[in-house]
Design an enzyme around this catalytic site. Structure first.
Site, short mmCIF file in Angstrom:
data_model
loop_
_atom_site.label_atom_id
_atom_site.label_comp_id
_atom_site.label_asym_id
_atom_site.label_seq_id
_atom_site.Cartn_x
_atom_site.Cartn_y
_atom_site.Cartn_z
N THR A 1 1.10 -1.33 0.00
CA THR A 1 -0.10 -0.10 -0.22
C THR A 1 0.43 1.10 0.24
OG1 THR A 1 -1.49 -1.10 1.46
CG2 THR A 1 -1.95 1.06 1.16
N THR B 1 -3.59 0.44 -3.13
CA THR B 1 -2.77 -1.72 -2.92
C THR B 1 -3.81 -2.51 -4.08
OG1 THR B 1 -2.20 -2.71 -0.35
CG2 THR B 1 -4.83 -1.31 -1.57
N VAL C 1 -11.93 -6.49 0.78
CA VAL C 1 -11.57 -5.05 0.15
C VAL C 1 -10.86 -4.86 1.34
CG1 VAL C 1 -12.44 -3.11 -0.15
CG2 VAL C 1 -12.87 -4.82 -1.44
N GLY C 2 -9.97 -3.86 1.73
CA GLY C 2 -8.97 -3.79 2.57
C GLY C 2 -9.76 -2.22 3.66
N ASP C 3 -8.63 -1.42 3.63
CA ASP C 3 -9.03 0.05 4.81
C ASP C 3 -8.79 0.59 3.33
OD1 ASP C 3 -6.00 -0.99 4.41
OD2 ASP C 3 -5.86 0.79 6.26
N THR D 1 -1.16 1.83 6.20
CA THR D 1 -0.32 0.49 5.61
C THR D 1 -1.41 -0.37 6.05
OG1 THR D 1 1.24 1.02 6.30
CG2 THR D 1 0.34 2.04 4.29
N GLY E 1 -5.39 -4.15 6.51
CA GLY E 1 -6.85 -3.22 6.95
C GLY E 1 -7.92 -4.08 7.67
N1 GLY Z 1 -3.76 -1.75 4.04
C1 GLY Z 1 -4.10 -2.57 2.45
C2 GLY Z 1 -4.75 -3.33 3.05
O1 GLY Z 1 -5.53 -4.11 4.21
O2 GLY Z 1 -5.96 -3.94 1.86
#
Ligand code: GLY
Length: 313
Positions: A175, A193, A204-206, A226, A229
């Site tokens: 990320t 990312t 899906v992350g943060d 990062t 997430g």
């Molecule tokens: N921080 C990036 C993710 O978890 O996708």
């Protein structure tokens, strides 16, 4: 008046000069962040963002991104996008050309096509090799060019990934975070990312979740994350850091407190944050590793490495 500046995570270091130059010419924080993130997305050597991002469990690269305008609190995001490399720019179009905030999957790809973005292949020789080694359980045999392998092997072990994979068919968290303030005092934050390596399809992350992986507000400052997430989503970490600053904490203390919040979850996986306040003070923190970030203002010749803090308790 704060001198216009741009900050980013280590993978943005070599590209911050692009955003700095835009700021030096009087351009907006939005343009500076977008152009800098685009350069990271286009870098095939970065296996956690854009071109060359490590694919998901099925061998498909799915990208997430978000961008936020601290002047208006408008934001745009896309998630699980395939075959388009500059997802931060698609996210910006969502913000500026649609009534929506977040588009995902096929809908986001349709929107990208409508906005004139060109499709491209996201797999590289390197990411294909890493994926093949995952399938063949031979990541440990990759040579020193594959510095990511240690993270991926740990992730596979810690999260019983082979068991997951055997049920259907996940990490190295990368990320990029880039944030800037321009000569009007407007701030912008951007995140892009490929998500966790070998993630479950559709995961899906943060990064595209405003408040979790990304948040900014001219009146306070900016923050982005990062790392794993899922943890930042559960604690709305980026928004929480900005709120901590709004409630009187210094940027350093806000970042440290947010990382303590993460630690209190007592979950596997690390989290890292990067933030600045409205006075231009910057800080970064990590629950697992030495934390550094990079800074350039309009008079900088080189990115300045700034130390953050590792927060283990
Ligand atoms: N921080 C990036 C993710 O978890 O996708």
């Amino acid at each position: 008046m704060v001198k216009p500046f741009i900050i980013g995570t280590v993978n943005a270091r070599d590209f911050l000069h692009i955003g700095k130059e835009i700021l030096r010419r009087g351009g907006s924080a939005l343009d500076a962040v977008e152009a800098t993130v685009n350069a990271v997305e286009n870098n095939p050597m970065d296996t956690s963002v854009g071109l060359g991002g490590i694919p998901n469990m099925l061998g498909v690269v799915q990208l997430d991104a978000s961008i936020m305008d601290g002047r208006t609190l408008k934001t745009g995001a896309v998630a699980a996008v395939e075959n388009y490399v500059n997802v931060i720019s698609i996210a910006r179009k969502v913000m500026e050309n649609s009534p929506h905030v977040l588009l995902v999957g096929k809908g986001a790809e349709l929107f990208a096509e409508m906005m004139g973005f060109k499709k491209s292949e996201l797999l590289t020789e390197k990411s294909r090799t890493i994926y093949k080694a995952f399938l063949e359980d031979s990541l440990d045999k990759l040579d020193e060019r594959f510095s990511e392998k240690g993270y991926i092997i740990d992730y596979i072990k810690n999260f019983d990934l082979r068991e997951w994979y055997s049920k259907l068919a996940d990490d190295y968290h990368g990320t990029v975070n880039v944030m800037a303030m321009d000569d009007r005092g407007d701030v912008c934050s951007g995140v892009s990312t490929s998500g966790t390596a070998l993630k479950f399809p559709g995961r899906v992350g943060d990064s595209p979740i405003i408040g979790a992986g990304n948040y900014c507000d001219n009146r306070v400052g900016a923050a982005a994350c990062t790392g794993r997430g899922e943890l930042a989503i559960r604690l709305s970490t980026a928004r929480t850091i900005v709120s901590y600053m709004d409630n009187g904490l210094k940027v350093k203390d806000a970042c440290i407190k947010a990382m303590r919040d993460i630690n209190s979850l007592k979950e596997l996986g690390g989290m890292n944050c990067l933030a600045f306040d409205k006075h231009g003070e910057t800080f970064s923190a990590s629950t697992t590793r030495v934390s550094v970030h990079y800074y350039m203002d309009v008079d900088s010749d080189e990115p300045e490495e700034r130390q953050g803090e590792t927060v283990r308790d």
